[in-house]
Each structure stands twice: as C-alpha cells, then as structure tokens.
Design a protein around this motif. Structure first.
Motif: not given
Length: 379
Positions: A21, A70, A368, A371-372
């Motif tokens: 992350l 994520a 999110g 982040q993914s």
C-alpha cells in the motif's frame, strides 16, 4: 535479491498487499482529515457535536472502505467501470424523481442511514469508465472523430442531469474532469481549442440571455456572478457570503487569531462555516501559515498520486490514478478560489475537511481505487 525483498516475497499474499500500500498517501489523507476534525470542533464552539464526531465516524468508515477496495485486483475495477457508470446515471435519474430538496436544490437521495448525493458517485464513476474506454481503445484511434464522440456523450449525459438539479459547480467539475481525462488519454489539442471557442461563445450567450425568455441560468446563479464581479454592490444580500469570507481571511494575518478565537465563525458572521467556507475559519484561526500548510498537504497527495501513475505500466491504472488525482485537485482548487473571491461561489466543498457524508465516503473509495492500482501494478 535483497534481504528486504526476500522477506516481502515470503509474506502471504494478503499481508504482502498491505505492505505494498502507498502508506505515505494514507498518512497524508489522515492528516488532511484531522485538520477537518479540528476545524469542525472549533466552529461548533469546542464541541464534537454536531459536526466533528459524525465526520470522524465517516472518515473511519471511508478508511475501511478504502482498504477493502485496495485489496481487490485492479482488473476487477476495470470490468466494473461501466457498471459503476450506469449505477451513477440511475441514481441521478432517481434524484430527479424522488430526490430530497435542500437549500433550493434537489440533489440527495435518502437511504435511511444516510443522505447520498449521486453527483459525488458520478465524479468517480465517470473517471473509471473513461479510463476503461481509453485502455480498450488502440492509441492510433484516440483522436479519430468517431471514437471521440462516445466519451463526449459519456461526459455530457451526467453533466446535463446534474445541471438540472440545479448544481452548476458539480456540472462544471464533471465537464472539466472529463475533458482532462480525454487530454491525458492523448486526444488531439484541436478538439480542445474548438471546445474553448464554443465555451467563450456560451459565456457570451449566458450574459446575453439574462432577463429574456430564453434565459440560460437561474436568477440566483446570475446573482452569484454579479457578486463575484463586485461583492460590494450588495454587501448585506448576495455579496454577504464572500464579504464575510474575505474579512475572516484578512483578519487571520500571518499566524491567525488562535485556535477557537476566530470572531467571524464563532459569532456566526461566516456563512456555511462547516461546509463551503471552512477554509476561511482555518485562515482566520491559523492565518497564512495554516492555510498554506493545508495547501502543501493537498499538493503532496497530488504528488504521490502522480508518481504512482507514472510508475504504473498499466494504461487503465495510470489514467485512473491521474483522473482521481485531478478530480481531487479540482475540488480544493475551486473551493479555495471560491472562498477567496477568485471564482464565483458554486457550492463545492473542501475535500476531506468540509462536513459532509457523500463527498467524504466517495472520495475515500476513489483513493481506494488509487491504492488498488498501486498495489496490483506490474512489478
């Protein structure tokens, strides 16, 4: 292979994703949200209710949602892009049919446990579908007229629905963010020159249509333009908001009056102090130093998003990260310009700082997706 790389590879897949992350981005988001908690506590007169406590809960929920999004592979979100867009359109239509009216606008759907503003959903959904479209489209077709038409339709359709609520600020944000996505995807600059010329013509038509049978904007929107051009023409009416906002910012000076010492917000001279004009409260209490520090945090978030996008070899992921980053930029750039008198007041909240449920939750889910894309990028 270094010792650290060896140990990361030995970690189970789920834990490895957590290690991958973008933790710097998470810390920055938490820092900005904390500024919001502090300001909401202040404008409530030193109380966590009615604004700071609900905002903290929403951020915690949004943070959990960001981690869940994520952990899901980015290819899943690529496949879900068109679904998210269609759901966003359906929600916008539902607003027209069943939406709640507040402050002269019909923008919300009551879900029981929260009031959802579908235009916030569309900001992220539109970025997703445009990123998926240009990921699918071969580069040599990007600027061909036939293939330029579809993304224009994808942008204009929700913009018209949002404009009808009416919500001019969000409609403009959708248009601009959609146009920037097309530019990032490589659409030829001549298209944008044409749009700029048409935009200048539209502005001329807007002013010419005033007080006619074919008036293009609502009366209150024209008053906002008048206020922007000269707030002193009606300091106790249409110009009241921006006049008080400027007084609050000016009284803060370099270092501010001190925490919870801002007279404009505490004595209720500053309108919408918990939402649109919360930046003025920050500037009054912490001065130029406080306002500039928040701007630095925002720019660092954009920096980490840009670096992540440039490092990503997947076209969909890069466009998605840049699109969400630009949407975030437009949020705070428009809000700050608005409350400083550099742009008309259009009701755009300050991201992660202004009080609001839909904006906070949807933006965190958007990060999110960032982040993914970062976690699942090709290595």
């Amino acid at each position: 292979m270094t010792f650290l790389e060896h140990n990361i590879k030995s970690v189970p897949t789920g834990w490895r994703k957590i290690l991958h992350l973008n933790w710097a981005l998470i810390v920055l988001l938490a820092a900005v949200a904390s500024v919001g908690f502090l300001m909401l506590y202040s404008v409530a007169g030193g109380s966590f209710t009615p604004w700071a406590e609900p905002q903290m809960k929403r951020f915690a929920l949004g943070l959990a949602g960001m981690f869940i999004v994520a952990m899901i592979p980015i290819w899943f979100w690529r496949n879900m892009a068109i679904v998210a867009y269609i759901v966003g359109l359906i929600l916008l239509v539902m607003v027209e049919l069943f939406g709640e009216v507040g402050m002269g606008a019909q923008r919300w759907i009551n879900l029981g446990f929260m009031r959802l503003q579908p235009s916030e959903v569309m900001k992220i959904a539109m970025v997703m579908v445009l990123a998926a479209y240009y990921d699918w489209l071969p580069l040599n077709r990007t600027s061909r007229p036939t293939w330029v038409l579809l993304p224009i339709v994808l942008i204009v359709l929700p913009t018209i629905l949002v404009l009808g609520q009416p919500d001019l600020g969000t409609a403009l944000l959708l248009l601009v963010s959609g146009g920037l996505m097309m530019f990032l995807a490589g659409v030829h600059w001549l298209y944008f020159a044409t749009v700029a010329t048409a935009g200048a013509g539209t502005i001329w038509a807007v002013f010419q249509s005033r007080a006619t049978d074919w008036q293009l904007l609502k009366d209150y929107q024209y008053r906002r333009i008048d206020t922007f051009l000269d707030p002193s023409t009606d300091p106790l009416g249409a110009g009241y908001h921006i006049t008080q906002a400027k007084i609050a910012m000016g009284s803060g000076g370099w270092t501010g009056r001190g925490f919870m010492q801002g007279t404009q917000s505490r004595l209720n001279f500053l309108p919408e102090k918990q939402t649109d004009f919360i930046f003025n409260t920050l500037a009054e209490e912490f001065g130029f130093v406080g306002g500039f520090s928040l701007l630095v945090l925002y720019m660092l978030i954009l920096f980490f998003c840009t670096v992540s996008a440039l490092q990503n070899k997947d076209r969909f992921s890069s466009l998605l990260i840049l699109g969400i980053g630009l949407t975030f930029f437009l949020f705070f750039a428009v809000n700050m310009s608005m409350v400083m008198g550099l742009a008309p007041v259009v009701g755009v909240p300050l991201p992660l700082v202004s009080f609001g449920g839909s904006a906070m939750l949807i933006l965190m889910l958007g990060f999110g997706l960032v982040q993914s894309a970062h976690v699942h990028r090709p290595r």
